[in-house]
Design an enzyme around this catalytic site. Structure first.
Site, mmCIF file in Angstrom:
data_model
loop_
_atom_site.group_PDB
_atom_site.id
_atom_site.type_symbol
_atom_site.label_atom_id
_atom_site.label_comp_id
_atom_site.label_asym_id
_atom_site.label_seq_id
_atom_site.Cartn_x
_atom_site.Cartn_y
_atom_site.Cartn_z
ATOM 1 N N ASN A 19 0.802 -1.227 0.000
ATOM 2 C CA ASN A 19 0.000 0.000 0.000
ATOM 3 C C ASN A 19 0.836 1.278 0.000
ATOM 4 O O ASN A 19 0.395 2.297 -0.530
ATOM 5 C CB ASN A 19 -0.922 -0.035 1.242
ATOM 6 N N ALA A 20 2.033 1.234 0.585
ATOM 7 C CA ALA A 20 2.826 2.476 0.720
ATOM 8 C C ALA A 20 3.015 3.126 -0.649
ATOM 9 O O ALA A 20 3.313 2.452 -1.634
ATOM 10 C CB ALA A 20 4.180 2.167 1.341
ATOM 11 N N THR B 14 3.503 10.705 -3.889
ATOM 12 C CA THR B 14 3.382 11.482 -5.130
ATOM 13 C C THR B 14 4.481 12.546 -5.132
ATOM 14 O O THR B 14 4.911 13.016 -4.067
ATOM 15 C CB THR B 14 2.018 12.223 -5.207
ATOM 16 N N ASN C 264 -3.159 10.864 -15.733
ATOM 17 C CA ASN C 264 -3.602 12.098 -15.093
ATOM 18 C C ASN C 264 -2.559 13.191 -15.339
ATOM 19 O O ASN C 264 -1.370 12.963 -15.102
ATOM 20 C CB ASN C 264 -3.747 11.860 -13.574
ATOM 21 N N GLN D 62 0.923 13.947 -13.425
ATOM 22 C CA GLN D 62 1.314 12.736 -12.682
ATOM 23 C C GLN D 62 1.962 11.688 -13.584
ATOM 24 O O GLN D 62 1.732 10.495 -13.403
ATOM 25 C CB GLN D 62 0.095 12.122 -11.989
ATOM 26 N N TYR E 241 4.023 9.284 -11.361
ATOM 27 C CA TYR E 241 3.138 8.485 -10.498
ATOM 28 C C TYR E 241 2.330 7.483 -11.341
ATOM 29 O O TYR E 241 2.259 6.291 -11.015
ATOM 30 C CB TYR E 241 2.216 9.451 -9.750
ATOM 31 N N PRO F 39 -7.808 2.723 -6.735
ATOM 32 C CA PRO F 39 -8.735 3.672 -6.110
ATOM 33 C C PRO F 39 -8.870 4.929 -6.958
ATOM 34 O O PRO F 39 -7.935 5.322 -7.661
ATOM 35 C CB PRO F 39 -8.053 4.027 -4.775
ATOM 36 N N PHE G 42 -10.294 8.998 -6.237
ATOM 37 C CA PHE G 42 -9.784 9.995 -5.284
ATOM 38 C C PHE G 42 -10.350 9.709 -3.886
ATOM 39 O O PHE G 42 -11.562 9.642 -3.694
ATOM 40 C CB PHE G 42 -10.140 11.401 -5.760
HETATM 41 P P1 NDP Z 1 -0.853 8.713 2.616
HETATM 42 O O1 NDP Z 1 0.190 9.662 2.129
HETATM 43 O O2 NDP Z 1 -1.963 9.237 3.440
HETATM 44 O O3 NDP Z 1 -0.178 7.483 3.384
HETATM 45 C C1 NDP Z 1 0.893 6.795 2.813
HETATM 46 C C2 NDP Z 1 1.609 6.043 3.895
HETATM 47 O O4 NDP Z 1 2.753 5.402 3.303
HETATM 48 C C3 NDP Z 1 2.138 6.979 4.990
HETATM 49 O O5 NDP Z 1 1.934 6.398 6.258
HETATM 50 C C4 NDP Z 1 3.612 7.089 4.642
HETATM 51 O O6 NDP Z 1 4.464 7.341 5.722
HETATM 52 C C5 NDP Z 1 3.888 5.681 4.097
HETATM 53 N N1 NDP Z 1 5.127 5.659 3.328
HETATM 54 C C6 NDP Z 1 5.603 6.595 2.476
HETATM 55 N N2 NDP Z 1 6.803 6.227 2.010
HETATM 56 C C7 NDP Z 1 7.090 5.022 2.587
HETATM 57 C C8 NDP Z 1 8.195 4.144 2.525
HETATM 58 N N3 NDP Z 1 9.261 4.439 1.780
HETATM 59 N N4 NDP Z 1 8.169 3.007 3.248
HETATM 60 C C9 NDP Z 1 7.102 2.711 4.036
HETATM 61 N N5 NDP Z 1 6.030 3.516 4.148
HETATM 62 C C10 NDP Z 1 6.028 4.661 3.433
HETATM 63 O O7 NDP Z 1 -1.407 8.024 1.295
HETATM 64 P P2 NDP Z 1 -2.782 7.272 1.026
HETATM 65 O O8 NDP Z 1 -3.218 6.555 2.225
HETATM 66 O O9 NDP Z 1 -3.698 8.230 0.371
HETATM 67 O O10 NDP Z 1 -2.309 6.255 -0.118
HETATM 68 C C11 NDP Z 1 -2.100 4.865 0.110
HETATM 69 C C12 NDP Z 1 -1.904 4.197 -1.241
HETATM 70 O O11 NDP Z 1 -3.047 4.412 -2.056
HETATM 71 C C13 NDP Z 1 -0.720 4.743 -2.040
HETATM 72 O O12 NDP Z 1 -0.080 3.719 -2.739
HETATM 73 C C14 NDP Z 1 -1.380 5.708 -3.001
HETATM 74 O O13 NDP Z 1 -0.596 5.918 -4.148
HETATM 75 C C15 NDP Z 1 -2.660 4.966 -3.291
HETATM 76 N N6 NDP Z 1 -3.740 5.794 -3.802
HETATM 77 C C16 NDP Z 1 -4.243 6.827 -3.070
HETATM 78 C C17 NDP Z 1 -5.278 7.593 -3.572
HETATM 79 C C18 NDP Z 1 -5.874 8.738 -2.823
HETATM 80 O O14 NDP Z 1 -6.703 9.442 -3.414
HETATM 81 N N7 NDP Z 1 -5.536 8.970 -1.556
HETATM 82 C C19 NDP Z 1 -5.837 7.318 -4.905
HETATM 83 C C20 NDP Z 1 -5.247 6.202 -5.575
HETATM 84 C C21 NDP Z 1 -4.237 5.468 -5.035
HETATM 85 P P3 NDP Z 1 4.617 8.868 6.301
HETATM 86 O O15 NDP Z 1 3.320 9.200 6.865
HETATM 87 O O16 NDP Z 1 5.644 8.805 7.335
HETATM 88 O O17 NDP Z 1 5.005 9.701 5.138
#
Ligand code: NDP
Length: 240
Positions: free
Chosen positions: A82-83, A86, A141, A144, A147, A177, A179
């Site tokens: 999931n991590a 952007t 997009n 992006q 991304y 997903p 937005f």
């Molecule tokens: P967030 O930015 O809210 O959360 C992402 C999490 O990943 C954070 O806890 C972050 O840590 C962690 N993270 C970042 N880099 C690393 C790393 N190198 N190793 C381990 N953990 C890491 O994002 P979302 O919850 O919104 O997104 C989750 C997933 O869903 C992503 O893959 C995103 O691309 C995808 N997504 C999200 C959408 C959206 O609209 N929100 C739409 C489509 C896809 P920290 O907090 O410390 O930075």
């Protein structure tokens, strides 16, 4: 009474500290799974899950996390990559660093997440891998390109992996997903948000829980046992 069959299954979720990842951790624990989550920051330990500081860009740190999870919870059944991050900008303005950062987390990070758990899943002849892609990887997009490229790549990974690991009763799927309301989308200016919302037939962004339920379905050895190599779009009908 029917169940998704996730009780006592060991499942690991990356980026589980907040946003969509935290919602996935919460739901899976409620469904009775033994959940471990990794993140670069573990703010507040979720008492029902095992939080491990590990960076998906670093294979050694992910392998170490895999050893800890096996020792404390047992052999992993489910992996949720999931991590994600952007670094948005128009193509002409994106720097090499912007490309590298996004490729390292969103693409190589998925490989580093899944690989350490494959052997265990093959040995127990059971497993489910769910990678979080994006609507941007599916339809593109503006702003992006970096991304979108990584999120499209994730779809390629699960489609190939699904063919490779079927003989071990291991499945691989992606969720794209639309937005979703998290920190990631908070950065979008209000004017742009309004424009995006107008294009979503449901006229609102989704919530992290909407993705968590899709993850639970694809992890389930009951509900999705014949589903592999698939991309599940969860986007309020905002299709291509
Ligand atoms: P967030 O930015 O809210 O959360 C992402 C999490 O990943 C954070 O806890 C972050 O840590 C962690 N993270 C970042 N880099 C690393 C790393 N190198 N190793 C381990 N953990 C890491 O994002 P979302 O919850 O919104 O997104 C989750 C997933 O869903 C992503 O893959 C995103 O691309 C995808 N997504 C999200 C959408 C959206 O609209 N929100 C739409 C489509 C896809 P920290 O907090 O410390 O930075």
């Amino acid at each position: 009474m029917v169940s998704l069959g996730l009780e006592d299954k060991v499942i690991v979720v990356t980026g589980g500290n907040r946003g969509i990842g935290a919602a996935i951790v919460s739901l899976l624990t409620e469904l009775g799974a033994k959940v471990a989550y990794t993140d670069i920051n573990i703010d507040e330990q979720n008492n029902q899950a095992l939080g491990i500081k590990a960076d998906v860009t670093d294979i050694t740190s992910m392998e170490e996390a895999a050893r800890t999870i096996k020792e404390k919870l047992g052999t992993v059944y489910g992996v949720v990559a999931n991590a994600g991050i952007t670094r948005d900008n128009f193509f002409t303005k994106l720097t090499t660093e912007d490309w590298d950062a996004v490729i390292n987390v969103n693409l190589k990070g998925v490989v580093n997440t899944v690989k350490p758990f494959m052997e265990g899943m093959y040995e127990q002849n059971e497993g489910s891998i769910v990678c979080i892609s994006s609507i941007s990887g599916d339809r593109g997009n503006a702003g992006q390109t970096n991304y979108s490229a990584t999120k499209a790549a994730v779809i390629g990974i699960v489609k190939s992996l699904a063919r490779e690991c079927a003989r071990y009763n291991v499945r691989a799927n992606a969720i794209a997903p639309g937005f979703i309301n998290t920190e990631m989308t908070k950065a979008i200016p209000d004017k742009v948000k309004d424009k995006i919302t107008a294009e979503i037939p449901f006229r609102r962004f989704g919530e992290p829980e909407d993705i968590a339920w899709a993850v639970a379905y694809l992890l389930s050895p009951v509900a999705s046992r014949y589903v592999s190599g698939e991309v599940l779009r969860v986007n309020g009908a905002q299709h291509t």
